[in-house]
Design a protein around this motif. Structure first.
Motif, PDB file in Angstrom:
ATOM      1  N   MET A   1      33.102  34.711  44.617  1.00  0.00           N
ATOM      2  CA  MET A   1      34.284  35.507  44.264  1.00  0.00           C
ATOM      3  C   MET A   1      35.127  34.713  43.278  1.00  0.00           C
ATOM      4  O   MET A   1      35.432  33.549  43.522  1.00  0.00           O
ATOM      5  N   LYS A   2      35.489  35.345  42.185  1.00  0.00           N
ATOM      6  CA  LYS A   2      36.250  34.661  41.144  1.00  0.00           C
ATOM      7  C   LYS A   2      37.742  34.934  41.329  1.00  0.00           C
ATOM      8  O   LYS A   2      38.186  36.082  41.313  1.00  0.00           O
ATOM      9  N   GLU A   3      38.515  33.859  41.506  1.00  0.00           N
ATOM     10  CA  GLU A   3      39.959  34.011  41.683  1.00  0.00           C
ATOM     11  C   GLU A   3      40.590  34.600  40.428  1.00  0.00           C
ATOM     12  O   GLU A   3      40.155  34.327  39.304  1.00  0.00           O
ATOM     13  N   GLY A   4      41.636  35.412  40.624  1.00  0.00           N
ATOM     14  CA  GLY A   4      42.343  36.010  39.502  1.00  0.00           C
ATOM     15  C   GLY A   4      41.801  37.355  39.087  1.00  0.00           C
ATOM     16  O   GLY A   4      42.404  38.040  38.278  1.00  0.00           O
ATOM     17  N   VAL A   5      40.625  37.754  39.621  1.00  0.00           N
ATOM     18  CA  VAL A   5      40.055  39.064  39.344  1.00  0.00           C
ATOM     19  C   VAL A   5      40.583  40.041  40.393  1.00  0.00           C
ATOM     20  O   VAL A   5      40.686  39.709  41.581  1.00  0.00           O
ATOM     21  N   ALA A   6      40.903  41.255  39.953  1.00  0.00           N
ATOM     22  CA  ALA A   6      41.577  42.219  40.824  1.00  0.00           C
ATOM     23  C   ALA A   6      40.828  42.459  42.133  1.00  0.00           C
ATOM     24  O   ALA A   6      41.436  42.615  43.194  1.00  0.00           O
ATOM     25  N   ALA A   7      39.513  42.488  42.098  1.00  0.00           N
ATOM     26  CA  ALA A   7      38.736  42.811  43.296  1.00  0.00           C
ATOM     27  C   ALA A   7      38.612  41.636  44.264  1.00  0.00           C
ATOM     28  O   ALA A   7      38.145  41.808  45.388  1.00  0.00           O
ATOM     29  N   THR A   8      39.035  40.444  43.859  1.00  0.00           N
ATOM     30  CA  THR A   8      38.888  39.253  44.696  1.00  0.00           C
ATOM     31  C   THR A   8      40.107  39.073  45.590  1.00  0.00           C
ATOM     32  O   THR A   8      41.233  38.992  45.082  1.00  0.00           O
ATOM     33  N   PRO A   9      39.916  38.965  46.907  1.00  0.00           N
ATOM     34  CA  PRO A   9      41.061  38.710  47.789  1.00  0.00           C
ATOM     35  C   PRO A   9      41.570  37.287  47.609  1.00  0.00           C
ATOM     36  O   PRO A   9      40.830  36.402  47.178  1.00  0.00           O
ATOM     37  N   THR A  10      42.842  37.061  47.946  1.00  0.00           N
ATOM     38  CA  THR A  10      43.349  35.693  47.929  1.00  0.00           C
ATOM     39  C   THR A  10      42.704  34.916  49.072  1.00  0.00           C
ATOM     40  O   THR A  10      42.144  35.494  50.012  1.00  0.00           O
ATOM     41  N   GLN A  11      42.786  33.593  49.013  1.00  0.00           N
ATOM     42  CA  GLN A  11      42.238  32.780  50.099  1.00  0.00           C
ATOM     43  C   GLN A  11      42.900  33.145  51.427  1.00  0.00           C
ATOM     44  O   GLN A  11      42.231  33.244  52.472  1.00  0.00           O
TER      45      GLN A  11
ATOM     46  N   ALA B   1      42.152  43.174  18.312  1.00  0.00           N
ATOM     47  CA  ALA B   1      41.012  43.733  17.576  1.00  0.00           C
ATOM     48  C   ALA B   1      39.897  44.159  18.531  1.00  0.00           C
ATOM     49  O   ALA B   1      39.164  45.109  18.249  1.00  0.00           O
ATOM     50  N   LEU B   2      39.772  43.476  19.655  1.00  0.00           N
ATOM     51  CA  LEU B   2      38.810  43.880  20.681  1.00  0.00           C
ATOM     52  C   LEU B   2      39.336  45.072  21.473  1.00  0.00           C
ATOM     53  O   LEU B   2      38.611  46.032  21.732  1.00  0.00           O
ATOM     54  N   TRP B   3      40.615  45.012  21.854  1.00  0.00           N
ATOM     55  CA  TRP B   3      41.219  46.115  22.601  1.00  0.00           C
ATOM     56  C   TRP B   3      41.131  47.434  21.835  1.00  0.00           C
ATOM     57  O   TRP B   3      40.992  48.504  22.429  1.00  0.00           O
ATOM     58  N   ASP B   4      41.215  47.353  20.510  1.00  0.00           N
ATOM     59  CA  ASP B   4      41.196  48.577  19.690  1.00  0.00           C
ATOM     60  C   ASP B   4      39.958  49.428  19.955  1.00  0.00           C
ATOM     61  O   ASP B   4      39.981  50.649  19.760  1.00  0.00           O
ATOM     62  N   VAL B   5      38.857  48.774  20.370  1.00  0.00           N
ATOM     63  CA  VAL B   5      37.617  49.527  20.622  1.00  0.00           C
ATOM     64  C   VAL B   5      37.171  49.407  22.078  1.00  0.00           C
ATOM     65  O   VAL B   5      36.005  49.627  22.407  1.00  0.00           O
ATOM     66  N   GLY B   6      38.118  49.016  22.960  1.00  0.00           N
ATOM     67  CA  GLY B   6      37.811  48.974  24.379  1.00  0.00           C
ATOM     68  C   GLY B   6      37.042  47.761  24.842  1.00  0.00           C
ATOM     69  O   GLY B   6      36.331  47.824  25.851  1.00  0.00           O
ATOM     70  N   LEU B   7      37.173  46.630  24.143  1.00  0.00           N
ATOM     71  CA  LEU B   7      36.501  45.388  24.531  1.00  0.00           C
ATOM     72  C   LEU B   7      37.544  44.339  24.925  1.00  0.00           C
ATOM     73  O   LEU B   7      38.727  44.472  24.616  1.00  0.00           O
ATOM     74  N   ASP B   8      37.099  43.276  25.584  1.00  0.00           N
ATOM     75  CA  ASP B   8      38.008  42.225  26.038  1.00  0.00           C
ATOM     76  C   ASP B   8      37.178  41.020  26.451  1.00  0.00           C
ATOM     77  O   ASP B   8      35.942  41.034  26.389  1.00  0.00           O
ATOM     78  N   TYR B   9      37.843  39.943  26.884  1.00  0.00           N
ATOM     79  CA  TYR B   9      37.160  38.784  27.453  1.00  0.00           C
ATOM     80  C   TYR B   9      37.977  38.282  28.635  1.00  0.00           C
ATOM     81  O   TYR B   9      39.195  38.482  28.697  1.00  0.00           O
ATOM     82  N   MET B  10      37.297  37.631  29.578  1.00  0.00           N
ATOM     83  CA  MET B  10      37.919  37.283  30.848  1.00  0.00           C
ATOM     84  C   MET B  10      38.250  35.795  30.972  1.00  0.00           C
ATOM     85  O   MET B  10      38.151  35.213  32.046  1.00  0.00           O
ATOM     86  N   HIS B  11      38.648  35.176  29.882  1.00  0.00           N
ATOM     87  CA  HIS B  11      39.112  33.790  29.970  1.00  0.00           C
ATOM     88  C   HIS B  11      40.368  33.637  29.129  1.00  0.00           C
ATOM     89  O   HIS B  11      40.729  34.519  28.348  1.00  0.00           O
ATOM     90  N   GLY B  12      41.048  32.518  29.322  1.00  0.00           N
ATOM     91  CA  GLY B  12      42.240  32.248  28.525  1.00  0.00           C
ATOM     92  C   GLY B  12      41.889  32.062  27.068  1.00  0.00           C
ATOM     93  O   GLY B  12      40.734  31.811  26.698  1.00  0.00           O
ATOM     94  N   THR B  13      42.901  32.144  26.216  1.00  0.00           N
ATOM     95  CA  THR B  13      42.687  32.039  24.775  1.00  0.00           C
ATOM     96  C   THR B  13      42.912  30.624  24.267  1.00  0.00           C
ATOM     97  O   THR B  13      42.414  30.273  23.194  1.00  0.00           O
ATOM     98  N   GLY B  14      43.612  29.790  25.022  1.00  0.00           N
ATOM     99  CA  GLY B  14      43.854  28.444  24.514  1.00  0.00           C
ATOM    100  C   GLY B  14      44.397  27.508  25.571  1.00  0.00           C
ATOM    101  O   GLY B  14      44.972  27.927  26.580  1.00  0.00           O
ATOM    102  N   HIS B  15      44.224  26.215  25.336  1.00  0.00           N
ATOM    103  CA  HIS B  15      44.708  25.175  26.236  1.00  0.00           C
ATOM    104  C   HIS B  15      45.125  23.966  25.415  1.00  0.00           C
ATOM    105  O   HIS B  15      44.714  23.796  24.261  1.00  0.00           O
ATOM    106  N   GLY B  16      45.937  23.114  26.012  1.00  0.00           N
ATOM    107  CA  GLY B  16      46.280  21.866  25.363  1.00  0.00           C
ATOM    108  C   GLY B  16      45.095  20.922  25.334  1.00  0.00           C
ATOM    109  O   GLY B  16      44.145  21.061  26.103  1.00  0.00           O
ATOM    110  N   VAL B  17      45.160  19.943  24.415  1.00  0.00           N
ATOM    111  CA  VAL B  17      44.091  18.950  24.276  1.00  0.00           C
ATOM    112  C   VAL B  17      44.729  17.567  24.235  1.00  0.00           C
ATOM    113  O   VAL B  17      45.701  17.343  23.508  1.00  0.00           O
ATOM    114  N   GLY B  18      44.192  16.631  25.010  1.00  0.00           N
ATOM    115  CA  GLY B  18      44.734  15.283  25.036  1.00  0.00           C
ATOM    116  C   GLY B  18      44.341  14.474  23.810  1.00  0.00           C
ATOM    117  O   GLY B  18      43.386  14.794  23.108  1.00  0.00           O
ATOM    118  N   ALA B  19      45.085  13.395  23.581  1.00  0.00           N
ATOM    119  CA  ALA B  19      44.789  12.454  22.504  1.00  0.00           C
ATOM    120  C   ALA B  19      43.977  11.305  23.097  1.00  0.00           C
ATOM    121  O   ALA B  19      44.532  10.393  23.701  1.00  0.00           O
TER     122      ALA B  19
END
Length: 521
Positions: A1-11, A375-393
């Motif tokens: 079960m993947k956390e954060g997905v609507a069908a997944t119960p909380t712990q 641009a994905l939403w315009d045709v009914g598409l999407d992705y299930m991950h974040g778009t960006g994160h910080g990066v360390g030096a």
């Protein structure tokens, strides 16, 4: 079960449903952070169940052949890369402690500790950190670390400053010393809720400051030396990837190329660059349907051919002494299908839209995440991950407290100048292919005609300089404005990377770069 997905119960919901009322759930308190333990405990209590800390980890009781903890030596991160002495950082931290009326700050995050003291380690694969804790007081600093890791150079690095007293303690002594703070230290103890519940409960709640560590934001705001190092690391990375893709274009048509072979070659080319230390994460080398598995890593069992008939997605990065890299490119070595081209183009359109965005300083990432998806939403598409994160030096390839995602986080902070983040929209067609385009970017001040209420506005400057394949673009949905962005980006790739390829005598990679960055109309 993947956390954060609507069908997944909380712990808490799952435990409440699975266990009878009155059940007591035993958990090692050192395995859950306070910000996980507290809400889980409260929700279970509401359902008539109880979360109970246990004093002995049950796995430890039966783990007879447990390997020893790593004892690798710690290294000094030179000032030319760190940009600021650890003493200056301690002074800044103490100023933030004063603002909170804190007498002691407990440092538990390994990347924060490594950054604060300008030291790096190798205790965790891909992450240049080491196991340790620190207590920062107003008159002394205590570091808890295995003495086998501490070389004479590290000892001198930490203890030779007459103005800041640093003492080294055994790693296992932290819990006892935290318990002893109560009668001996006045004022409050700053132990972030991201620390383990096992540590935090050693400090009476009335004396606790549970706010996020001040070091997280300090580390996220890169100084001039760190920015220069990140930029230089990405030039080296671009050289390695230009060489890789030039090699793949030549080898794939011959047959016999596989995900594992391509992955190994990427590491080989990176290792030839100056100050290479290791990869920054396990390489995602994925062909065809494996590309639709977002965090896929090839094994001998899953290894697929890389062919001229399928998309190839490579998400990879490296640790160099001067910076950390993370880049994704999607390539086709034959003739892509119309569906592959449309999906790739919409991902690229989303990447450009977010990269080009101008937004007020302090805007949180979840507010602007949708720009990469439109641009994905315009045709009914999407992705299930974040778009960006910080990066360390030359630190963890994923770092906060800034994120770009459809999810919100309690500790998320707004974007500020000098932060480094990724932009990585994607699309994944299960059983067929995946495509993702990822650049590491620097957050910079945008030039605007106005400054509303004196506020700075921000935008992005790409640090990654690897060509984006143009033959996958569907020109019928790609605008002139987007074409102009891509031409500017490729001109920058040529300007910066071509001289280095030429200097290093990497002729085939140079020819590939020049071909892939030709002006398009």
């Amino acid at each position: 079960m993947k956390e954060g997905v609507a069908a997944t119960p909380t712990q808490a919901d799952w435990l409440s449903k699975s266990l009878p009322e009155g059940a007591r759930i035993g958990v090692d308190p050192f395995l859950l952070s306070v910000d996980v333990w507290r809400p889980l405990s409260e929700k279970l209590k509401q359902s008539g169940r109880e979360l109970v800390p246990i004093n002995q980890n049950l796995i430890d009781l039966v783990w007879d052949d447990r390997p020893a903890s790593p004892s690798n030596h710690i290294d000094i991160q030179p000032l030319q890369f760190a940009g600021k002495t650890w003493q200056d950082k301690i002074h800044e931290v103490r100023g933030k402690m004063n603002d909170k009326d804190a007498s002691v700050l407990v440092v538990t995050a390994l990347d924060e500790l490594a950054w604060l003291f300008n030291m790096r380690g190798s205790d965790i694969e891909y992450n240049p950190v080491f196991f340790a804790y620190a207590l920062i007081g107003m008159d002394r600093v205590s570091i808890y670390v295995d003495e086998a890791k501490v070389t004479p150079e590290i000892h001198a690095h930490l203890t030779s400053d007459e103005h800041i007293k640093v003492t080294l303690h055994a790693y296992a002594d932290l819990c006892d010393d935290l318990c002893r703070l109560e009668p001996h230290v006045s004022g409050r103890v700053w132990i972030p809720d991201q620390s383990s519940h096992g540590l935090a409960r050693l400090v009476p709640e009335r004396r606790r400051i549970s706010d996020p560590s001040p070091i997280a934001l300090m580390k996220a705001l890169k100084n001039a030396a760190e920015i220069a190092g990140m930029q230089n690391a990405h030039v080296k990375d671009a050289v390695a990837l230009c060489e890789l893709f030039a090699w793949l274009e030549k080898e794939v048509p011959k047959g016999g190329m596989t995900e594992l072979k391509a992955s190994a070659k990427a590491e080989q080319f990176r290792s030839q660059q100056a100050d290479f230390v290791s990869l920054s994460f396990g390489t995602i080398s994925s062909s065809g349907p494996n590309g639709a598995i977002i965090h896929y890593q090839p094994t001998e069992a899953s290894n697929r051919p890389v062919t001229m008939q399928e998309l190839y997605l490579l998400d990879s990065g490296a640790q160099y002494r001067d910076g950390t890299t993370d880049v994704t490119r999607t390539m086709h070595f034959g003739e892509p299908s119309q569906l592959e081209m449309e999906c790739y183009t919409r991902v690229l359109k989303g990447h450009i839209a977010l990269d080009s965005l101008i937004f007020p300083s302090g805007t949180k990432g979840h507010v602007i995440d949708c720009n990469a998806r439109k641009a994905l939403w315009d045709v009914g598409l999407d992705y299930m991950h974040g778009t960006g994160h910080g990066v360390g030096a030359f630190l963890n390839v994923h770092e906060g407290p800034q994120y770009i995602s459809f999810r919100t986080r309690p500790t998320e902070v707004g974007l500020e100048e000098h932060m480094v983040v990724t932009i990585e929209p994607g699309y994944y067609e299960d059983g067929l292919f995946g495509c993702r385009i990822e650049n590491v970017c620097l957050v910079v001040i945008a030039e605007t005609a106005h400054r509303f209420h004196g506020k700075d506005f921000l935008t992005y400057e790409p640090i990654t300089l690897v060509p984006i394949q143009t033959k996958l673009i569907d020109r019928t949905i790609f605008t002139q404005q987007e074409m102009a962005w891509l031409n500017r980006y490729h001109a920058r790739c040529r300007e910066v990377v071509a001289p280095v390829l030429k200097q290093q005598g990497r002729t085939e990679a140079l020819q590939w770069l020049l071909r892939e960055t030709e002006h398009i109309e």
